[in-house]
Design a protein around this motif. Structure first.
Motif, PDB file in Angstrom:
ATOM      1  N   PRO A 249     -30.480  76.625 -50.981  1.00 21.01           N
ATOM      2  CA  PRO A 249     -31.726  76.043 -51.491  1.00 21.01           C
ATOM      3  C   PRO A 249     -32.018  74.750 -50.746  1.00 21.01           C
ATOM      4  O   PRO A 249     -31.107  73.979 -50.455  1.00 21.01           O
ATOM      5  CB  PRO A 249     -31.404  75.766 -52.965  1.00 21.01           C
ATOM      6  N   SER A 250     -33.277  74.509 -50.444  1.00 20.41           N
ATOM      7  CA  SER A 250     -33.655  73.332 -49.664  1.00 20.41           C
ATOM      8  C   SER A 250     -33.202  72.041 -50.329  1.00 20.41           C
ATOM      9  O   SER A 250     -33.602  71.735 -51.442  1.00 20.41           O
ATOM     10  CB  SER A 250     -35.183  73.303 -49.519  1.00 20.41           C
ATOM     11  N   PRO A 251     -32.366  71.238 -49.660  1.00 22.50           N
ATOM     12  CA  PRO A 251     -31.970  69.966 -50.268  1.00 22.50           C
ATOM     13  C   PRO A 251     -33.152  69.010 -50.409  1.00 22.50           C
ATOM     14  O   PRO A 251     -33.239  68.271 -51.389  1.00 22.50           O
ATOM     15  CB  PRO A 251     -30.901  69.417 -49.315  1.00 22.50           C
ATOM     16  N   LEU A 254     -35.210  69.416 -53.640  1.00 22.39           N
ATOM     17  CA  LEU A 254     -34.660  68.915 -54.904  1.00 22.39           C
ATOM     18  C   LEU A 254     -35.093  67.464 -55.148  1.00 22.39           C
ATOM     19  O   LEU A 254     -35.264  67.036 -56.289  1.00 22.39           O
ATOM     20  CB  LEU A 254     -33.132  69.021 -54.902  1.00 22.39           C
ATOM     21  N   PHE A 255     -35.290  66.724 -54.063  1.00 20.02           N
ATOM     22  CA  PHE A 255     -35.636  65.310 -54.206  1.00 20.02           C
ATOM     23  C   PHE A 255     -37.144  65.066 -54.121  1.00 20.02           C
ATOM     24  O   PHE A 255     -37.636  64.061 -54.628  1.00 20.02           O
ATOM     25  CB  PHE A 255     -34.873  64.480 -53.173  1.00 20.02           C
ATOM     26  N   ILE A 256     -37.865  65.992 -53.486  1.00 17.94           N
ATOM     27  CA  ILE A 256     -39.322  65.875 -53.463  1.00 17.94           C
ATOM     28  C   ILE A 256     -39.817  66.174 -54.878  1.00 17.94           C
ATOM     29  O   ILE A 256     -39.604  67.259 -55.400  1.00 17.94           O
ATOM     30  CB  ILE A 256     -39.935  66.866 -52.444  1.00 17.94           C
TER      31      ILE A 256
ATOM     32  N   GLY B 246     -47.235  69.995 -58.934  1.00 17.35           N
ATOM     33  CA  GLY B 246     -46.662  68.688 -58.673  1.00 17.35           C
ATOM     34  C   GLY B 246     -45.757  68.233 -59.796  1.00 17.35           C
ATOM     35  O   GLY B 246     -45.439  67.059 -59.891  1.00 17.35           O
ATOM     36  N   ALA B 247     -45.351  69.170 -60.646  1.00 18.50           N
ATOM     37  CA  ALA B 247     -44.571  68.798 -61.831  1.00 18.50           C
ATOM     38  C   ALA B 247     -43.087  68.892 -61.535  1.00 18.50           C
ATOM     39  O   ALA B 247     -42.468  69.937 -61.655  1.00 18.50           O
ATOM     40  CB  ALA B 247     -44.944  69.711 -63.001  1.00 18.50           C
ATOM     41  N   GLY B 248     -42.507  67.775 -61.129  1.00 18.63           N
ATOM     42  CA  GLY B 248     -41.066  67.736 -60.874  1.00 18.63           C
ATOM     43  C   GLY B 248     -40.682  68.523 -59.639  1.00 18.63           C
ATOM     44  O   GLY B 248     -41.527  69.114 -58.972  1.00 18.63           O
ATOM     45  N   PRO B 249     -39.381  68.517 -59.321  1.00 19.69           N
ATOM     46  CA  PRO B 249     -38.925  69.311 -58.175  1.00 19.69           C
ATOM     47  C   PRO B 249     -39.256  70.789 -58.428  1.00 19.69           C
ATOM     48  O   PRO B 249     -39.143  71.263 -59.550  1.00 19.69           O
ATOM     49  CB  PRO B 249     -37.406  69.095 -58.179  1.00 19.69           C
TER      50      PRO B 249
END
Lengths: 541, 541
Positions: A249-251, A254-256, B246-249
């Motif tokens: 899964p794209s790291p 997770l932070f975006i 745009g709701a959370g990761p």
């Protein structure tokens, strides 16, 4: 530059909305909403505020990074939502951050988070402070000894530009204009222009999945992020610069959108564009908003990827000075550094006409200096767009309720959601004023996808003075309920923060929320990062 | 349809590579690699295998879903990597899954996972079994009483089509051809054609971040996923159908690429395309691979979004019958359902020429029936591409080492990585054969981005018979080390599985791996989902 941002509202201290625009808006409030007594609530003065003294003191090593001035603490109290502005106008700054830190570099950020984790101080990452969902408000629950706002504003450099790959390594605290200025010498641009552009930061855009000026294809900042550096209490996360990846899964993802709850973004490698030289634009009028939306659908599914593809309903168009109020207006624009766009615009206008549109004006231009080509509805719209928050503040000061609500929805359910949200907003706004009041509800489509669109609603009505927060709660609740019930999201590009969390919790499947809480526990074991944002403070998997 | 897939190698039981092609390949092995004794190994026969008896028995309620036939257990033993084929040709099926389940619906999947969690049975989600990284091999460590392969192949329906939004709800077990067949009546298509297209499934593509035929823009399946249904031991996760959010990761992005370690994808809403009617294609020759790569860069940065933009180095082009071996070949293609592509191709060819290319042929066609327009280098290439795995198996049976390695890298480091990987592959292949052997290393660029490209290397040399796995390990290690050292990823679109995990652990920052392990613990508390894939079996945050 000694210009300072207001501690209580939108923008520069020495700047306000154009007085002529304010006059026109006052006339509209009187004429449309029957608001005759437009008593202006003063802006609060700093010397009015008696801020609660800081409940904590930093360790000596961190003292040089910390401010406890009234201006800094008041400035970091609220974002820029309607709720925030109301409380600021009431001079209600009851819960300021105890301390405000201005780290100069990543080591400072690490040191600050170390202290927070060890001392149980809640850490609130702060970019430009333009949150409209309580994302930077130090409302963190009872389990902390104090709150520290961490303002990244000193980390504002473009550190490295890779011209071949059209990418740059950029510090997270840079504001929009300073970012573009630093990229200009290489002819490059990020081309990410949220409405908050002047007063928001790269890190904030990434943390909140900001929506930019591209109406299709690169709608969110997400697609422009190549790699991230994130400081977490459990250590530094630096992802690889990769144009594409298939390893787990794209790291980055997770932070975006993690809104400061999983770490503090300190740097990002961003994908850039060459400044456009070719532009083609046009507008089209629609007697019916639904036909305009059909044009947006055809365009979004065409593969033409227009940079602009925004539909304003008749009232929104009138309010923004791009049409007379009889027609919905579709703004279409293409831009490229590489090729002329005649063929693109020609086909787009065929599609616009297929949906019943009357094409108003079109222009196809090349500008050799890379500067914008100005004129026409699209530019009138853009100017109004960027200045709108100043005007919003003036309207609110005059006793108007002004709030916006955005969502996203697949095309099959677009009309039902649009109707339901308008109805919910109108009835809630009337009810909040005891019935009978005039209410203005407008809609525009800001971003378009092959499978749906992002409608953006504006609601204006008389505020219930003294009970503005209760009124907001009623209208927000009804509107968001309607959005969720009709399949939409609680936010397309304004983030969740603290204020929208109760709906976010309904939107996301419970096991996913537990997975997110678990991921947070792994990188923020003490739970000090922006408690209450996205996840309840102290949420455990 | 009674056609059965081979239990030991690529494709249908009754299908093999074209004998003429095999002859040509044999001549090449003799001529290029000096391999004169081409003794043909195996294929293994089912009655040869004495599979270890199942160590576990299903509870009676699940019995109807379970098979313990030798064919089913052997078929679910390996993926389709070189390592897998070698072991299959040796008739080494020492570690088959104890049981193979064929759930007919989501409730079956839930019941199977419930049993696995309670009984400490490792659950291996299985789509088409085309993994080339040990993703479906039941190598799960010691802490389980047995292994259950869960084959989604019975869940193969398109359940719902939303024509307005160009999206469909599709069961995860559907194979490529059956998926396209079900979308054809509406004129829609997913247009995702990995090399495994015939023998891989939608769920497998999503779980492994599969790369498709679009060379730009929609390179991975990721962008085509609108919403997911995932069964986890902790409950069902159903994400909202949203065109943008745009709701959370992103919740989808946590499961895209999760390789069965976080849940079993049972359904997805996928974004579709209207079948293309317009096509424009051309090829260009480059004396130098680096110039061809420069053309790819210009095209990828142009905003033209070609559907095809693949560069084959001279040897790769020759091996695929698209050029004589003197030139690198760039294949350019555009496709659209909406508009003619003359302008797009014209500009693309200017860019191809700017980089020093000699344009060979171009065609611009409209096909009213939506069928493909055939002919030219691009089609020769595509045909060879889809049939390649059959031929690979024949070469391996004749004692050739044949392996591919793909990565992604930003443009600034493309040349350095390309050189380093070729050098590492050549020296490791020589060393593995005691030096002196001829080695064939070729490269193509399969996917292109504004900020970089995905090069795909093929290595062919004589196998060390009897020590093929050790040889593979040496070559794989050297190549992957070179990729990681030069900034690349361990995989652009072949996933991580068990075989590449040791490099994945070097690639990803430790706190991110802990966050991922924590997320897994939250949705799979017993740790039974595909243990050893992505994360070490029993990994704890």
């Amino acid at each position: 530059m000694n210009r300072r941002r207001k501690f209580w509202g939108w923008g520069w201290e020495d700047e306000r909305a154009d007085p002529l625009q304010v006059q026109a808006a006052e006339a509209a409030l009187r004429g449309w909403l029957g608001m005759h007594e437009l008593e202006v609530a003063g802006p609060p003065r700093l010397d009015q505020l008696s801020l609660r003294p800081p409940r904590i003191a930093p360790p000596p090593a961190l003292e040089p990074l910390i401010s406890v001035t009234a201006f800094d603490r008041a400035s970091h109290c609220y974002g820029k939502s309607y709720r925030d502005l109301i409380r600021a106008l009431r001079a209600d700054f009851a819960n300021p951050p105890d301390l405000v830190a201005f780290p100069a570099n990543e080591s400072d950020v690490v040191a600050l988070l170390d202290w927070c984790s060890g001392a149980r101080v809640a850490a609130i990452p702060y970019g430009g402070g333009s949150s409209v969902c309580g994302g930077i408000e130090p409302e963190v629950g009872e389990s902390f000894i104090g709150t520290l706002s961490i303002d990244l504003g000193k980390m504002q450099k473009v550190l490295e530009v890779d011209e071949r790959s059209r990418a740059a390594r950029i510090q997270a605290g840079v504001f929009g204009p300073a970012l573009e200025e630093q990229l200009r010498p290489q002819g490059l641009t990020l081309r990410h222009y949220p409405q908050s552009f002047e007063f928001s930061t790269l890190g904030g855009w990434i943390a909140t999945r900001s929506g930019g000026h591209f109406a299709t294809q690169f709608t969110h900042i997400d697609e422009l992020v190549e790699a991230l550096r994130v400081v977490t209490p459990a250590g530094l996360i630096e992802t690889r610069r990769l144009p594409g990846d298939g390893a787990g899964p794209s790291p980055e993802r997770l932070f975006i959108g993690s809104e400061g709850a999983l770490g503090i973004i300190t740097e990002a490698w961003m994908r850039l564009f060459v400044r456009p030289r070719f532009r083609a634009k046009a507008s089209a009028l629609y007697a019916d908003f639904a036909n305009g939306a059909e044009a947006v659908r055809l365009l979004a599914q065409s593969g033409l990827n227009p940079a602009n593809c925004r539909l304003l309903d008749a009232r929104e168009a009138m309010m923004n000075g791009v049409a007379g109020g009889e027609h919905a207006v579709l703004l279409i624009g293409f831009e490229s550094h590489d090729h002329a766009l005649d063929g693109w615009l020609k086909r787009a206008l065929e599609l616009a006409r297929d949906a019943g549109g009357e094409v108003q004006q079109s222009s196809i231009r090349t500008s050799d200096d890379g500067a914008g080509v100005r004129g026409g509805s699209a530019d009138a719209w853009r100017g109004a767009f960027l200045r709108a928050p100043y005007l919003r503040d003036e309207l609110v000061a005059r006793g108007a309720f002004v709030e916006t609500f955005e969502t996203a929805i697949t095309w099959d359910r677009f009309r039902a959601l649009d109707s339901a949200v308008r109805a919910a907003a109108e009835s809630a706004a009337r009810e909040s004023n005891g019935g009978g009041t005039s209410v203005l509800v407008t809609c525009r489509i800001t971003h378009a996808y092959s499978d749906g669109a992002a409608p953006y609603f504006t609601v204006i009505c008389p505020a219930r003075r003294g009970a503005e927060l209760e009124q907001w709660d009623l209208i927000k609740t009804r509107v968001t309920d309607a959005m969720l019930e009709h399949g939409g999201t609680v936010t397309h590009h304004h983030a969740v923060g603290r204020d929208f969390r109760r709906w976010y919790e309904r939107q996301e499947p419970a096991p996913y929320q537990r997975a997110l809480a678990a991921a947070k526990s792994a990188v923020d074991p003490a739970g000090v990062l922006n408690p209450g944002v996205l996840l309840a403070a102290g949420a455990r998997p």
